[in-house]
Design an enzyme around this catalytic site. Structure first.
Site, PDB file in Angstrom:
ATOM      1  N   GLU A 221       5.939   4.756  -5.967  1.00 38.16           N
ATOM      2  CA  GLU A 221       5.032   3.889  -5.024  1.00 38.16           C
ATOM      3  C   GLU A 221       5.526   2.473  -4.988  1.00 38.16           C
ATOM      4  O   GLU A 221       4.574   1.779  -5.245  1.00 38.16           O
ATOM      5  CB  GLU A 221       3.525   4.217  -5.267  1.00 38.16           C
ATOM      6  CG  GLU A 221       3.042   5.594  -4.897  1.00 38.16           C
ATOM      7  CD  GLU A 221       1.760   5.914  -5.478  1.00 38.16           C
ATOM      8  OE1 GLU A 221       1.059   5.262  -5.854  1.00 38.16           O
ATOM      9  OE2 GLU A 221       1.284   7.003  -5.033  1.00 38.16           O
TER      10      GLU A 221
ATOM     11  N   ASN B  64       9.780   7.993  -5.723  1.00 43.64           N
ATOM     12  CA  ASN B  64       8.673   8.698  -4.842  1.00 43.64           C
ATOM     13  C   ASN B  64       7.572   7.818  -4.372  1.00 43.64           C
ATOM     14  O   ASN B  64       7.539   6.810  -4.718  1.00 43.64           O
ATOM     15  CB  ASN B  64       8.456   9.421  -6.295  1.00 43.64           C
ATOM     16  CG  ASN B  64       7.385  10.612  -5.722  1.00 43.64           C
ATOM     17  OD1 ASN B  64       7.651  11.500  -5.031  1.00 43.64           O
ATOM     18  ND2 ASN B  64       5.807  10.713  -6.044  1.00 43.64           N
TER      19      ASN B  64
ATOM     20  N   HIS C  26       1.168  13.760   1.156  1.00 40.82           N
ATOM     21  CA  HIS C  26      -0.393  13.662   0.973  1.00 40.82           C
ATOM     22  C   HIS C  26      -0.580  13.824   2.656  1.00 40.82           C
ATOM     23  O   HIS C  26      -0.901  12.696   3.092  1.00 40.82           O
ATOM     24  CB  HIS C  26      -0.807  12.801   0.128  1.00 40.82           C
ATOM     25  CG  HIS C  26      -0.743  12.977  -1.291  1.00 40.82           C
ATOM     26  ND1 HIS C  26      -1.253  13.950  -2.024  1.00 40.82           N
ATOM     27  CD2 HIS C  26       0.033  12.170  -2.080  1.00 40.82           C
ATOM     28  CE1 HIS C  26      -0.637  13.950  -3.207  1.00 40.82           C
ATOM     29  NE2 HIS C  26       0.065  13.013  -3.302  1.00 40.82           N
TER      30      HIS C  26
ATOM     31  N   GLU D  19       4.393  16.392  -3.632  1.00 39.15           N
ATOM     32  CA  GLU D  19       3.093  16.326  -4.043  1.00 39.15           C
ATOM     33  C   GLU D  19       2.244  16.780  -2.649  1.00 39.15           C
ATOM     34  O   GLU D  19       1.136  16.272  -2.161  1.00 39.15           O
ATOM     35  CB  GLU D  19       2.629  14.873  -4.238  1.00 39.15           C
ATOM     36  CG  GLU D  19       3.206  14.119  -5.498  1.00 39.15           C
ATOM     37  CD  GLU D  19       2.721  12.832  -5.999  1.00 39.15           C
ATOM     38  OE1 GLU D  19       1.441  12.507  -5.519  1.00 39.15           O
ATOM     39  OE2 GLU D  19       3.274  12.261  -6.640  1.00 39.15           O
TER      40      GLU D  19
ATOM     41  N   ASP E 264      -0.233  18.140  -0.014  1.00 33.49           N
ATOM     42  CA  ASP E 264      -1.508  18.899   0.517  1.00 33.49           C
ATOM     43  C   ASP E 264      -1.811  18.313   1.573  1.00 33.49           C
ATOM     44  O   ASP E 264      -1.365  17.409   2.230  1.00 33.49           O
ATOM     45  CB  ASP E 264      -2.617  18.411  -0.772  1.00 33.49           C
ATOM     46  CG  ASP E 264      -2.892  16.973  -1.063  1.00 33.49           C
ATOM     47  OD1 ASP E 264      -2.398  16.150  -0.404  1.00 33.49           O
ATOM     48  OD2 ASP E 264      -3.298  16.729  -1.947  1.00 33.49           O
TER      49      ASP E 264
HETATM   50  C1  XIL Z   1      -3.353  11.637  -8.867  1.00 32.39           C
HETATM   51  C2  XIL Z   1      -4.080  12.595  -9.452  1.00 32.39           C
HETATM   52  O1  XIL Z   1      -4.193  13.996  -9.143  1.00 32.39           O
HETATM   53  C3  XIL Z   1      -5.575  12.772 -10.094  1.00 32.39           C
HETATM   54  O2  XIL Z   1      -5.784  13.698 -11.002  1.00 32.39           O
HETATM   55  C4  XIL Z   1      -5.652  11.062 -10.868  1.00 32.39           C
HETATM   56  O3  XIL Z   1      -6.903  10.861 -10.965  1.00 32.39           O
HETATM   57  C5  XIL Z   1      -5.099  10.299  -9.955  1.00 32.39           C
HETATM   58  O4  XIL Z   1      -3.671  10.557  -9.772  1.00 32.39           O
HETATM   59  N1  XIL Z   1       0.105   9.846  -6.073  1.00 32.39           N
HETATM   60  C6  XIL Z   1       0.801  10.150  -7.196  1.00 32.39           C
HETATM   61  C7  XIL Z   1      -0.057  10.893  -8.037  1.00 32.39           C
HETATM   62  O5  XIL Z   1       1.888   9.675  -7.420  1.00 32.39           O
HETATM   63  O6  XIL Z   1       0.242  10.992  -9.554  1.00 32.39           O
HETATM   64  C8  XIL Z   1      -1.574  11.043  -7.850  1.00 32.39           C
HETATM   65  O7  XIL Z   1      -2.057  11.958  -8.626  1.00 32.39           O
HETATM   66  C9  XIL Z   1      -1.877  11.198  -6.430  1.00 32.39           C
HETATM   67  C10 XIL Z   1      -0.927  10.163  -5.494  1.00 32.39           C
END
Ligand code: XIL
Length: 315
Positions: free
Chosen positions: A130, A171, A207, A236, A238
């Protein structure tokens, strides 16, 4: 029916999940599904800086080792997440001088990557996470504000030195389609490659949210990164819904899961897709996006949802 991991392996891909250490230790249903359905895992939190080095030079691999041991016991590969990020990093790091911050970063990468370098399950790392803002500039994080953008190349070189065999990734989120942010990432990867900086993969967090539509030109975006000679991973995934979810939103969600699987299947540069958890019982979504949820592929009672079937069908 065959589990997802069998279907993915037949296509030469991995299908992964993020795992959280608490249910991994305490819930049989969680362990059983994580083991049976997935051939790749990412630690949801256990490899982040606040977990692995809470105080300067005091390393703790308890949770990280639990995740890796679970993966090894179940013949799964592990993606390391994440080495350099502005979030979930202790305050002692954030207040260091430039010289000390760079030294802390290099030590952290050497120690954390080094801890797993001889472990054959751990095959890749998110080196930086990020680093861009939505308009395609660098995020004005404490890393950038203190070190400038050079921390990125320095981090990749340190990771390569610590494990010459690991795939090293950058990422981010909202980079799945073609837009200002993904173009900034493309330009950075192109520059790093031309400078000989060791970078092997880009991670599209994915996401997604039904109310925002599916990202545009994902296939073209994958292709332009692949042409740079890097892997493209969906890291990641979802798909959250504004609650209460209606039938059409669930159909849209099913389609987004299908679309991401298809985007990976369509490119030899994509080794696999990781879902950010699997059960709605343990999802970051409701904690982070109030009034949104139901983002994963099993419900909170560990019943497979239509999203599971959509993925199985696509695979
Ligand atoms: C999130 C986790 O899912 C949570 O449990 C935690 O509280 C915060 O982080 N981007 C990322 C992940 O790269 O590491 C994040 O994960 C979600 C967004």
């Amino acid at each position: 029916a065959d589990p997802l991991r069998t279907l993915a392996a037949a296509k030469g891909k991995f299908i992964g999940t993020a795992v959280a250490t608490s249910p991994l230790a305490n819930e049989t249903a969680y362990r059983t599904i994580a083991a049976q359905e997935f051939n790749q895992v990412t630690a949801e939190n256990a490899m982040k800086w606040d977990a692995t080095e809470p105080s300067d030079n005091q390393y703790n691999f308890t949770g990280a080792d639990q995740v890796v041991a679970f993966a090894q016991a179940n013949n799964q590969i592990v993606h390391g997440h994440t080495l350099v990020w502005h979030s979930q990093t202790p305050s002692w790091v954030q207040s260091l001088s430039a010289t000390a911050m760079k030294a802390a970063m290099l030590d952290h990468i050497a120690t954390v990557v080094g801890h797993f370098a001889n472990n054959s399950a751990v095959q890749s790392w998110d080196v930086v996470n990020e680093v861009f803002d939505e308009s395609g500039g660098y995020r004005t994080s404490f890393w950038y504000n203190t070190l400038g953008s050079s921390f990125i190349a320095d981090a990749f070189r340190a990771a390569r030195a610590a494990d010459p065999d690991a795939k090293l990734c950058i990422n981010d989120y909202n980079v799945e389609g073609i837009n200002a942010k993904s173009t900034a990432m493309y330009n950075l990867v192109s520059t790093l490659k031309s400078q000989g900086v060791p970078i092997d993969c880009v991670g599209f967090q994915s996401h997604l949210a039904t109310q925002y539509g599916f990202p545009g030109q994902v296939t073209e975006n994958v292709a332009r990164f692949a042409a740079l000679g890097v892997q493209v991973r969906f890291t990641e995934l979802d798909v959250r819904i504004v609650l209460p979810a209606d039938a059409s939103e669930i159909t849209t969600q099913n389609q987004y899961y299908t679309n991401i699987i298809n985007a990976c299947l369509a490119s030899t540069a994509c080794p696999g897709v990781t879902i950010w958890g699997f059960t709605d019982k343990y999802s970051w979504v409701p904690d982070t996006f109030p009034s949104e949820g139901q983002a994963l592929i099993y419900d909170a009672g560990y019943n497979a949802k239509a999203d599971y079937t959509a993925i199985a069908t696509a695979l």
